[in-house]
Design a protein around this motif. Structure first.
Motif, PDB file in Angstrom:
ATOM      1  N   ARG A 143       0.857  -1.180   0.000  1.00  0.00           N
ATOM      2  CA  ARG A 143       0.000   0.000   0.000  1.00  0.00           C
ATOM      3  C   ARG A 143       0.896   1.233   0.000  1.00  0.00           C
ATOM      4  NH1 ARG A 143       0.474   1.808   5.242  1.00  0.00           N
ATOM      5  NH2 ARG A 143       0.270   0.335   6.978  1.00  0.00           N
ATOM      6  N   GLN A 144       0.280   2.402  -0.071  1.00  0.00           N
ATOM      7  CA  GLN A 144       1.060   3.626  -0.042  1.00  0.00           C
ATOM      8  C   GLN A 144       1.810   3.755   1.279  1.00  0.00           C
ATOM      9  OE1 GLN A 144      -2.356   3.420  -0.568  1.00  0.00           O
ATOM     10  NE2 GLN A 144      -3.061   5.130  -1.846  1.00  0.00           N
ATOM     11  N   SER A 145       2.900   4.517   1.255  1.00  0.00           N
ATOM     12  CA  SER A 145       3.753   4.643   2.439  1.00  0.00           C
ATOM     13  C   SER A 145       3.046   5.310   3.606  1.00  0.00           C
ATOM     14  CB  SER A 145       5.017   5.444   2.108  1.00  0.00           C
ATOM     15  OG  SER A 145       5.839   4.739   1.214  1.00  0.00           O
ATOM     16  N   GLN A 146       2.272   6.354   3.304  1.00  0.00           N
ATOM     17  CA  GLN A 146       1.657   7.132   4.376  1.00  0.00           C
ATOM     18  C   GLN A 146       0.411   7.824   3.837  1.00  0.00           C
ATOM     19  OE1 GLN A 146       4.251   9.582   6.858  1.00  0.00           O
ATOM     20  NE2 GLN A 146       2.789  11.254   6.708  1.00  0.00           N
ATOM     21  N   GLY A 147      -0.748   7.298   4.201  1.00  0.00           N
ATOM     22  CA  GLY A 147      -1.990   7.917   3.750  1.00  0.00           C
ATOM     23  C   GLY A 147      -2.223   7.740   2.263  1.00  0.00           C
TER      24      GLY A 147
END
Length: 581
Positions: A143-147
């Motif tokens: 998933r994306q790293s952060q948000g």
């Protein structure tokens, strides 16, 4: 000129294991990141050129730092730059970054390094399958790293090239599975993205699929198996989208911790484009496919299923009778995903009336299939009770099955918990080596342990290979030839300085949880190999191209049948074992 000696396999009677196994330390390393919980062992695999793939993950934050430390020193990439993960800066969590290296098996040195600077990896859903050219296919769930972000991942290759993979959903923090082709030099030549439906019943479903296992056939077509709870989308060769839809998800609210969903196998061609999929049309509480193996034109899969109403379900035309616990099933398929057989190994309750199954490894050793893992409770087939835990803690187990029909032929269990087995290998004298961890052993040992059982399943020796405090995870061990053992572990919570059996080196202190990886050679009793069960029949020149070549673990390492570049050792070609000197 190298000479190849072909062998015809003959059957030997089983001998009771009595020889002591001795372990010789070759090399070992400590892999550590700056966070307390983000560092993990993931997997190892042998490349077709004889080198070793090491796959690990490490955590990073803006506050604590983003470096990798190898034996206490900052790790540099092939361009001489510090390897830095994503600077996560929201809350108390971290980004789990991916590290992949090709390693010299003799010295333990890295030949090249490939890593992510963006993207959060689910290390439990990461697979790497070697290809015949010395490269690999990587299947990684991220998933994306952060948000929410438009970047799913950013891989940095040994040449310094960035491969940036876009995320199709910029409004939601959610997972995708990526199939990547890695060359022998560590560069990324292509990638494909498997998408999921991120909403269900008006709720977020950010993690609605798990790609647990993968394998390649002789043409390097790709097979992925796992569990899905919603809808998966694949890209076919025409650039169009195909999909499969789960139905074991009634009233699911998107909670990824809930045990539900459907099993699946998806087939892709050797360029990562979708070909076809196999699912079950029937409804049960949950069904998973945990791992998949290819060898000699057949696919072997292992999975779990449970249903409180004890309903049956089908894989192809073959019916599997469920019970309320997570039972184990195995199946043999053709490469067109038609089913040859299925077999169920029923789960039984522990003393508290409950059962837990964790499958950690699935291996093919000659005509046998090995299932390794942890169990609370037991397993039975028909009226035969094979194993049962002594209490409620999880215990390591190994099930041995016939590859011909999936029937259970042998089973062993550690006898106390908390323990787990992550791989097993037959020994020349008839016994089995099981490698795993002791989180809490009644003999006082913790860490990564190699247990040796004789042919009567009696434990005759146990050796603590890595002492790194409380250990709740190791990667599947890698057995090569008749005496090479590679291990990868996670520890450091209670003991921050790892020690390796047979090694007097004092290693750096870890920052809480960290990973280790090491190589041992064994003597005394050694791994079962063709030298002890075959006889020489003829000599073939090295450029013979009659069929593809496989190692003894069933991985294709030469598609065209040529032996140029192969390390000395035993291989399989045309259904027969041969020796490259």
């Amino acid at each position: 000129m190298k000479r190849i000696y072909l062998f015809l396999i003959i059957t030997l009677s089983a001998l009771k294991a009595s020889a002591q196994v001795d372990y010789s330390f070759q090399w070992g390393h400590l892999f550590d990141g700056p966070t307390k919980a983000g560092d993990n062992c993931v997997l190892m695999a042998q490349a077709a050129d004889g080198n070793i793939f090491q796959v690990l993950s490490w955590g990073s934050t803006e506050e604590l730092g983003c470096n990798i430390y190898l034996d206490g020193e900052k790790l540099l990439d092939n361009q001489g730059n510090e390897i830095l993960g994503f600077p996560y800066n929201s809350g108390t969590s971290y980004t789990a970054n991916t590290f992949i290296a090709k390693q010299n098996p003799t010295t333990g040195d890295f030949l090249w390094k490939l890593y992510t600077v963006q993207g959060y990896v689910d290390s439990g859903c990461l697979n790497l399958e070697p290809t015949s050219d010395g490269g690999a296919v990587l299947i990684i769930e991220m998933r994306q790293s952060q948000g929410a972000s438009d970047v799913l991942a950013d891989f940095v290759s040994p040449s310094g090239t960035h491969t940036i993979i876009s995320h199709d959903n910029q409004e939601q923090w959610c997972y995708r599975t990526v199939i990547l082709r890695i060359t022998a030099e560590g560069e990324i030549s292509w990638y494909r993205v498997i998408r999921q439906n991120d909403m269900i019943n008006g709720n977020n479903a950010s993690l609605s699929h798990y790609c647990y296992g993968a394998t390649l056939d002789k043409d390097e077509n790709i097979y992925i198996c796992g569990n899905y709870r919603n809808k998966l989308f694949f890209t076919n060769t025409d650039g169009k989208t195909d999909s499969i839809v789960a139905h074991n998800n009634a009233e699911w609210n998107g909670d990824s911790q809930k045990t539900i969903g459907d099993l699946f196998i998806a087939k892709f061609n050797n360029e990562g484009y979708f070909v076809e999929a196999l699912t079950s049309p029937d409804t049960v509480d949950c069904a998973f496919m945990d791992n998949i193996i290819y060898e000699d034109g057949k696919l072997y899969v292992v999975g779990r299923s449970a249903d409180t109403a004890e309903r049956a379900f089908r894989i192809g035309d073959n019916k599997i009778q469920d019970n309320k616990f997570q039972s184990i099933f195995v199946a043999c398929l053709n490469t067109d995903l038609t089913v040859n057989y299925t077999n169920i190994i029923q789960a039984t309750a522990a003393s508290d009336g409950k059962h837990t199954t964790q499958i950690k490894n699935f291996q093919k050793n000659g005509d046998k299939l090995f299932i390794c893992g942890l169990v609370k409770g037991g397993f039975q087939t028909d009226a035969t009770e094979w194993i049962a835990s002594k209490g409620s803690p999880l215990e390591g187990f190994v099930l041995s099955l016939s590859a011909a029909d999936g029937s259970v032929t042998n089973a062993l269990i550690k006898g106390y918990g908390i323990t787990g087995y992550f791989g097993a290998k037959e020994l020349k004298n008839g016994g089995i080596m099981a490698v795993g961890y002791y989180m809490a052993g009644n003999d006082g040992k913790t860490g990564c342990v190699a247990d040796v059982y004789d042919s009567d399943n009696k434990l005759i020796s146990n050796t603590q290979l890595v002492d790194f405090g409380m250990m709740g995870l190791i990667a599947c061990p890698l057995f090569i030839g008749d005496n090479e053992l590679y291990i990868q572990t996670r520890g450091g919570k209670t003991v921050t300085i790892p020690s390796f059996y047979g090694c007097n080196t004092t290693y750096a202190s870890s920052n809480y949880w960290a990973a280790t990886f090491a190589k041992y050679t064994i003597s005394g009793d050694t791994f079962l190999s063709a030298e002890t069960e075959t006889a020489i029949t003829e000599i073939v020149e090295e450029d013979s191209e009659s069929s593809s070549i496989y190692n003894l673990d069933g991985r294709m390492i030469s598609k065209d049948g040529k032996t140029n570049g192969l390390r000395p050792g035993l291989y399989i070609k045309g259904g027969k074992k041969f020796l490259v000197k």
